[in-house]
Write a protein that holds these residues in place. Sequence first.
Motif, PDB file in Angstrom:
ATOM      1  N   GLY A 195       0.794  -1.219   0.000  1.00  0.00           N
ATOM      2  CA  GLY A 195       0.000   0.000   0.000  1.00  0.00           C
ATOM      3  C   GLY A 195       0.828   1.272   0.000  1.00  0.00           C
ATOM      4  O   GLY A 195       0.448   2.269  -0.621  1.00  0.00           O
ATOM      5  N   TYR A 196       1.950   1.257   0.713  1.00  0.00           N
ATOM      6  CA  TYR A 196       2.817   2.437   0.743  1.00  0.00           C
ATOM      7  C   TYR A 196       3.335   2.756  -0.660  1.00  0.00           C
ATOM      8  O   TYR A 196       3.351   3.918  -1.088  1.00  0.00           O
ATOM      9  CB  TYR A 196       4.008   2.214   1.669  1.00  0.00           C
ATOM     10  N   GLN A 197       3.778   1.714  -1.374  1.00  0.00           N
ATOM     11  CA  GLN A 197       4.302   1.919  -2.724  1.00  0.00           C
ATOM     12  C   GLN A 197       3.210   2.393  -3.678  1.00  0.00           C
ATOM     13  O   GLN A 197       3.436   3.249  -4.530  1.00  0.00           O
ATOM     14  CB  GLN A 197       4.934   0.621  -3.225  1.00  0.00           C
ATOM     15  N   VAL A 198       2.021   1.829  -3.514  1.00  0.00           N
ATOM     16  CA  VAL A 198       0.899   2.240  -4.358  1.00  0.00           C
ATOM     17  C   VAL A 198       0.563   3.710  -4.122  1.00  0.00           C
ATOM     18  O   VAL A 198       0.379   4.481  -5.067  1.00  0.00           O
ATOM     19  CB  VAL A 198      -0.336   1.358  -4.087  1.00  0.00           C
ATOM     20  N   CYS A 199       0.510   4.112  -2.863  1.00  0.00           N
ATOM     21  CA  CYS A 199       0.208   5.510  -2.542  1.00  0.00           C
ATOM     22  C   CYS A 199       1.267   6.438  -3.116  1.00  0.00           C
ATOM     23  O   CYS A 199       0.942   7.499  -3.676  1.00  0.00           O
ATOM     24  CB  CYS A 199       0.091   5.683  -1.029  1.00  0.00           C
ATOM     25  N   ARG A 200       2.519   6.050  -2.999  1.00  0.00           N
ATOM     26  CA  ARG A 200       3.597   6.887  -3.543  1.00  0.00           C
ATOM     27  C   ARG A 200       3.445   7.051  -5.051  1.00  0.00           C
ATOM     28  O   ARG A 200       3.626   8.148  -5.596  1.00  0.00           O
ATOM     29  CB  ARG A 200       4.954   6.280  -3.199  1.00  0.00           C
ATOM     30  N   ARG A 201       3.103   5.965  -5.739  1.00  0.00           N
ATOM     31  CA  ARG A 201       2.923   6.021  -7.193  1.00  0.00           C
ATOM     32  C   ARG A 201       1.724   6.893  -7.556  1.00  0.00           C
ATOM     33  O   ARG A 201       1.772   7.675  -8.522  1.00  0.00           O
ATOM     34  CB  ARG A 201       2.736   4.604  -7.745  1.00  0.00           C
ATOM     35  N   ILE A 202       0.644   6.767  -6.803  1.00  0.00           N
ATOM     36  CA  ILE A 202      -0.544   7.581  -7.066  1.00  0.00           C
ATOM     37  C   ILE A 202      -0.211   9.060  -6.924  1.00  0.00           C
ATOM     38  O   ILE A 202      -0.646   9.897  -7.717  1.00  0.00           O
ATOM     39  CB  ILE A 202      -1.693   7.176  -6.119  1.00  0.00           C
TER      40      ILE A 202
END
Length: 232
Positions: A62-69
């Motif tokens: 989730g952290y990586q997804v949020c950063r990408r978003i």
Amino acid sequence: MSDRILIVEDEPRVVRLVSEVLKAVGYQVIAATSGGPAIEMVALEQPDLVLLDILLPHDLDGYQVCRRIRQFSQVPVIMLTAKAQENDMLRGFDVGADDYLTKPFSSKELLARVRAVLRRAQRPEEMVTATLTCGEMEINFARHAVTMRGERTSLTRTEYDLLRQLALNANCVMLHQDLLTAVWGVEYRDDIDYLRAYIRYLRRKLEADPSNPQYILTSPGVGYMLACPEGD
């Protein structure tokens, strides 16, 4: 009510329960079970809010997804987590999350957080002085930009909102409850530990020595103040 919410969660039971709660009060719901499709859906579907589980299958958490978003969108993100430790919260704030919801959560708590985060994202900003200079810090309200000692400081939307609220009341102590209500909403007015975590992280970004702050000062048991030198 037509806001569209993206649920990013790999447990079908959780997706089903959360979807039923949200649809029951009129929200539109779409879902993704892993990070890659979730990022694509944010880009293509442009949801109004994302409920993002931290523990996801495959390559992206989730952290990586949020950063990408955050590289292309400012859509509000609420992280869903079984962890409630401050380090996990701070890591989420660092990648741009707007809020945290700890599992298990009730339908009432879920809806309260969703409504509060959507309200913060959609509320108009009142007119204020274009800039505020506070010692070595300058806040450009029109551009939502903060510079410290001449260098741009990257803040998340919520970090900026907190600093902005302190700046609008510079050199005055703001009560814990007043800050929580102004920045997060009345639903959060008693979450003092939540506020402390945000203040601690904001100090890490703004203060030369976060353990001995010169700008964001604590009034023990009362609240916080942005201290600006006379004449600023």
